[in-house]
Design a protein around this motif. Structure first.
Motif, PDB file in Angstrom:
ATOM      1  N   PRO A 140     -10.533   5.764   4.641  1.00 24.62           N
ATOM      2  CA  PRO A 140     -11.187   6.309   3.670  1.00 24.62           C
ATOM      3  C   PRO A 140     -10.659   6.991   2.792  1.00 24.62           C
ATOM      4  N   LEU A 141     -10.795   7.244   1.672  1.00 18.34           N
ATOM      5  CA  LEU A 141     -10.170   7.822   0.861  1.00 18.34           C
ATOM      6  C   LEU A 141     -11.671   9.233   1.303  1.00 18.34           C
ATOM      7  N   PRO A 142     -11.596  10.483   0.550  1.00 17.41           N
ATOM      8  CA  PRO A 142     -11.999  11.817   0.460  1.00 17.41           C
ATOM      9  C   PRO A 142     -13.729  10.702  -0.148  1.00 17.41           C
ATOM     10  N   VAL A 143     -13.434  10.597  -0.826  1.00 15.04           N
ATOM     11  CA  VAL A 143     -14.233   9.955  -1.799  1.00 15.04           C
ATOM     12  C   VAL A 143     -15.373   9.062  -2.018  1.00 15.04           C
ATOM     13  N   PRO A 204      -4.984   5.781  -9.480  1.00 16.98           N
ATOM     14  CA  PRO A 204      -5.032   7.365  -8.893  1.00 16.98           C
ATOM     15  C   PRO A 204      -5.849   8.181 -10.000  1.00 16.98           C
ATOM     16  N   GLY A 205      -7.127   7.119 -11.330  1.00 14.86           N
ATOM     17  CA  GLY A 205      -7.106   8.631 -11.912  1.00 14.86           C
ATOM     18  C   GLY A 205      -8.214   8.962 -12.229  1.00 14.86           C
ATOM     19  N   GLY A 206      -9.266   7.813 -11.060  1.00 11.69           N
ATOM     20  CA  GLY A 206     -10.478   8.034  -9.954  1.00 11.69           C
ATOM     21  C   GLY A 206     -11.243   6.607  -9.444  1.00 11.69           C
ATOM     22  N   MET A 207     -12.454   6.429  -8.962  1.00  9.70           N
ATOM     23  CA  MET A 207     -12.396   4.656  -8.790  1.00  9.70           C
ATOM     24  C   MET A 207     -13.864   5.222  -9.368  1.00  9.70           C
ATOM     25  N   VAL A 232     -16.639   7.586 -10.518  1.00  9.87           N
ATOM     26  CA  VAL A 232     -15.905   9.130  -9.742  1.00  9.87           C
ATOM     27  C   VAL A 232     -14.838   9.321  -9.641  1.00  9.87           C
ATOM     28  N   ALA A 233     -14.351  10.824  -9.857  1.00  4.83           N
ATOM     29  CA  ALA A 233     -13.258  11.123  -9.595  1.00  4.83           C
ATOM     30  C   ALA A 233     -12.689  11.436  -8.418  1.00  4.83           C
ATOM     31  N   HIS A 234     -11.529  11.034  -8.079  1.00  2.64           N
ATOM     32  CA  HIS A 234     -10.650  11.763  -6.684  1.00  2.64           C
ATOM     33  C   HIS A 234     -11.075  13.853  -6.287  1.00  2.64           C
ATOM     34  N   ASP A 235     -11.265  13.920  -7.259  1.00  8.47           N
ATOM     35  CA  ASP A 235     -10.996  15.560  -6.869  1.00  8.47           C
ATOM     36  C   ASP A 235     -13.018  16.203  -6.591  1.00  8.47           C
ATOM     37  N   GLY A 236     -12.751  17.307  -6.314  1.00 12.40           N
ATOM     38  CA  GLY A 236     -13.772  18.003  -6.447  1.00 12.40           C
ATOM     39  C   GLY A 236     -14.995  17.549  -5.404  1.00 12.40           C
ATOM     40  N   VAL A 237     -14.427  16.712  -4.162  1.00 13.79           N
ATOM     41  CA  VAL A 237     -15.559  15.861  -3.712  1.00 13.79           C
ATOM     42  C   VAL A 237     -16.552  17.027  -2.801  1.00 13.79           C
ATOM     43  N   HIS A 238     -16.173  17.957  -2.250  1.00 16.19           N
ATOM     44  CA  HIS A 238     -16.522  18.606  -1.496  1.00 16.19           C
ATOM     45  C   HIS A 238     -17.212  19.903  -2.409  1.00 16.19           C
ATOM     46  N   ALA A 271     -26.857  11.823 -14.716  1.00 14.16           N
ATOM     47  CA  ALA A 271     -27.242  12.953 -14.300  1.00 14.16           C
ATOM     48  C   ALA A 271     -26.471  14.176 -13.880  1.00 14.16           C
ATOM     49  N   ALA A 272     -25.462  13.405 -13.599  1.00 15.73           N
ATOM     50  CA  ALA A 272     -24.595  14.663 -12.155  1.00 15.73           C
ATOM     51  C   ALA A 272     -23.470  15.109 -12.851  1.00 15.73           C
ATOM     52  N   ALA A 273     -23.194  13.910 -14.217  1.00 19.89           N
ATOM     53  CA  ALA A 273     -21.636  14.603 -15.155  1.00 19.89           C
ATOM     54  C   ALA A 273     -20.645  14.898 -14.039  1.00 19.89           C
TER      55      ALA A 273
END
Length: 342
Positions: A140-143, A204-207, A232-238, A271-273
């Motif tokens: 899986p991808l990180p997200v 590429p830009g999200g999921m 959701v986006a690919h970055d900011g997972v952590h 809510a989580a933006a």
């Protein structure tokens, strides 16, 4: 695993081909590398092209039931335009990019029952031969891992995973099939849900995360399917509280009360933006329409899956499956029936 095959279309004495993939799992949208090894036959041969074809075993629903078939979902020409001398050996390295929607075949090293392969096609002097399949392992991808981990931490359990031929209406789906990961409801939702199916449509830009719930019938309402999409986006997972986010998704899915059978979509804020939600109810299944922090593996007690016939282990907070049945048959048998029935 290396597969060897004498090219039947060229007869006895033709060249042989071995395709060797780099070890380990790759991820959707990432690089798959390896080498195609050729050995010359009893004469000289002009190698016109060497093509790698990504194939998947998919299910298709019909009025008469379900059927299985093989679908090719990408092709790459990795070499060709040279003469292979009698008995000579030649190695062609390759590096190709997997489609972003490539299905996930394993989670924490445990197979999910999804069967993918890389098939090597050799074109020699106008004759073509599709050789044996090399199993393709995709993690899986990180997200994706974070979302599945959150479901596990919330108490949802893995039931099964498959590939469905068709399209999810209104989505950005690119491949001719989509993956469904079926989850048993967490105890706190067991009164409202029979199951949840999760589909990832990465780009590429999200999921897009598509959730479909089989909702239980109540005293005053019939059971039905509810479908919700999130982005959701690919970055900011952590930096995301995935448990809270996913729990919010499930609550929206359970509490949504649009008219039964309606295919209209309603848009709401999240809510989580971290994206947006798209809700809708469906009277029948999708394929009838157009078309946080991970705890890591090691939580694992092996239990029986009963009628599913799988050995199931609890890993990383999510119950994952070790599938040992038809996977081997797919790679050993003749799979020239692309898109057809077994």
């Amino acid at each position: 695993m290396v597969f060897k095959r004498l090219l039947g279309s060229l007869g006895v004495g033709g060249p042989t081909v071995d395709t060797v993939l780099a070890p380990g799992a790759t991820a959707p949208g990432s690089t798959l590398s390896g080498r195609v090894h050729l050995k010359g036959g009893s004469g000289d041969f002009d190698i016109e092209h060497i093509t790698l074809e990504l194939v998947a075993r998919v299910e298709a629903e019909h009025e008469d039931g379900e059927s299985h078939g093989t679908v090719a979902f990408d092709r790459f020409v990795v070499g060709g335009g040279f003469r292979l001398a009698e008995g000579a050996e030649h190695s062609v390295p390759f590096s190709v990019t997997l489609p972003w929607e490539t299905p996930v075949t394993e989670l924490y090293g445990q197979g999910l029952g999804i069967v993918l392969g890389v098939r090597t096609e050799l074109s020699v002097a106008g004759a073509r031969d599709k050789g044996d399949l090399d199993p393709l392992t995709v993690g899986p991808l990180p997200v994706q891992e974070a979302i599945l981990e959150a479901f596990g931490q919330l108490g949802f359990g893995f039931r099964s995973a498959d590939l469905e031929y068709g399209r999810i209406g209104g989505s950005g789906q690119q491949l001719p099939f989509y993956q469904e990961i079926e989850l048993a409801p967490a105890p706190q939702y067991a009164h409202a849900l029979n199951e949840i199916e999760v589909t990832f449509l990465a780009a590429p830009g999200g999921m897009e995360v598509v959730l479909e719930a089989d909702k239980r019938a109540g005293f005053f309402s019939a059971g039905h399917d509810a479908l919700t999409r999130f982005t959701v986006a690919h970055d900011g997972v952590h930096h995301q509280d995935w448990n809270a986010l996913v729990d919010g998704w499930v609550r929206q899915l359970v509490e949504h009360r649009s008219a039964y059978g309606s295919q209209a979509a309603a848009y709401g804020s999240q809510a989580a933006a971290y994206g947006h939600a798209d809700h809708g109810h469906y009277a029948d299944s999708r394929h009838h329409h157009d078309g946080g922090h991970r705890s890591g593996p090691g939580m694992g007690t092996v239990v029986a899956a009963g009628a599913a016939g799988l050995a199931v282990g609890v890993v990383g907070g999510l119950v994952a499956a070790e599938v040992v049945d038809e996977v081997g048959d797919f790679f050993e048998g003749d799979d020239e029936d692309e898109g057809g029935e077994d």
